[in-house]
Design an enzyme around this catalytic site. Structure first.
Site, mmCIF file in Angstrom:
data_model
loop_
_atom_site.group_PDB
_atom_site.id
_atom_site.type_symbol
_atom_site.label_atom_id
_atom_site.label_comp_id
_atom_site.label_asym_id
_atom_site.label_seq_id
_atom_site.Cartn_x
_atom_site.Cartn_y
_atom_site.Cartn_z
ATOM 1 N N SER A 113 0.797 -1.225 0.000
ATOM 2 C CA SER A 113 0.000 0.000 0.000
ATOM 3 C C SER A 113 0.831 1.277 0.000
ATOM 4 O O SER A 113 0.292 2.359 -0.192
ATOM 5 C CB SER A 113 -0.964 0.016 1.191
ATOM 6 O OG SER A 113 -0.260 0.192 2.397
ATOM 7 N N LYS A 150 0.730 4.263 6.822
ATOM 8 C CA LYS A 150 0.047 5.165 5.887
ATOM 9 C C LYS A 150 0.567 6.590 6.069
ATOM 10 O O LYS A 150 1.205 6.926 7.060
ATOM 11 C CB LYS A 150 -1.473 5.180 6.138
ATOM 12 C CG LYS A 150 -2.164 3.843 6.001
ATOM 13 C CD LYS A 150 -2.240 3.369 4.580
ATOM 14 C CE LYS A 150 -3.013 2.087 4.434
ATOM 15 N NZ LYS A 150 -2.208 0.882 4.618
#
Length: 190
Positions: A113, A150
């Site tokens: 990701s 993230k």
């Protein structure tokens, strides 16, 4: 006669293989010094330069500079540069990446990701523990009991966790969300 840098290289190789430093007698055999006095003098010089240290039990251990490696500053990815410009200084990876050892952890990355941020699966991120982060920082967060990596965006004070891969959606955390730390470095093994 070998130089101290050659002795140090032999000790580093031994340490890499055995995860400990040899005894004084074994050092003599390893580096080719036959007298105890010459081994003691060599060890003394390496201690003065902070490459070696003594543990409380008087055994040798790596010193502050033991893991330093030469660093090149002018390595061109395009046209070649002269060799004498390439090696400029010494650097310890640990001291370069870790400002506060007590509050720093290393975490292996799982998943893809964050590939557009240059963080790949199996990379190791260097994370400084802290419970807050600035807008735009890459964070390790605990979300519903699981860790995630993230980029943090703050939208009118509300956190949004953004992946750096278009195949994943942004996450708007619920109340079960905490920041574990901020990414300050990355280690990759090819």
């Amino acid at each position: 006669m070998p130089s101290d840098s050659q002795y140090l290289a032999a000790l580093r190789s031994y340490y890499a293989k055995h995860k400990t430093l040899p005894s004084y007698a074994a050092i003599g055999r390893l580096v080719g010094l036959s007298s105890k006095a010459s081994v003691a003098q060599m060890i003394g010089r390496l201690k003065e330069q902070q490459f070696l240290d003594s543990a409380p039990d008087r055994r040798l251990r790596p010193g502050k500079r033991f893991f330093e490696r030469s660093i090149g500053e002018n390595l061109h990815a395009g046209l070649p540069s002269p060799v004498e410009e390439a090696i400029l200084d010494d650097l310890s990876i640990d001291s370069y990446l870790i400002r506060d050892p007590t509050n720093t952890m290393l975490i292996r990355v799982k998943g893809d990701s964050m590939v557009d941020a240059g963080i790949l699966e199996k990379d190791i991120v260097v994370v400084e523990r802290q419970s807050t982060a600035l807008d735009g920082q890459i964070v390790v967060a605990v979300l519903e009991g699981e860790l995630t990596l993230k980029r943090l965006r703050l939208d009118q004070g509300r956190p949004i966790l953004l992946p750096e891969n278009q195949n994943y959606a942004a996450i708007q955390p619920t109340e079960d969300f905490t920041i574990l730390g901020v990414v300050v470095g990355l280690v990759r093994h090819y």
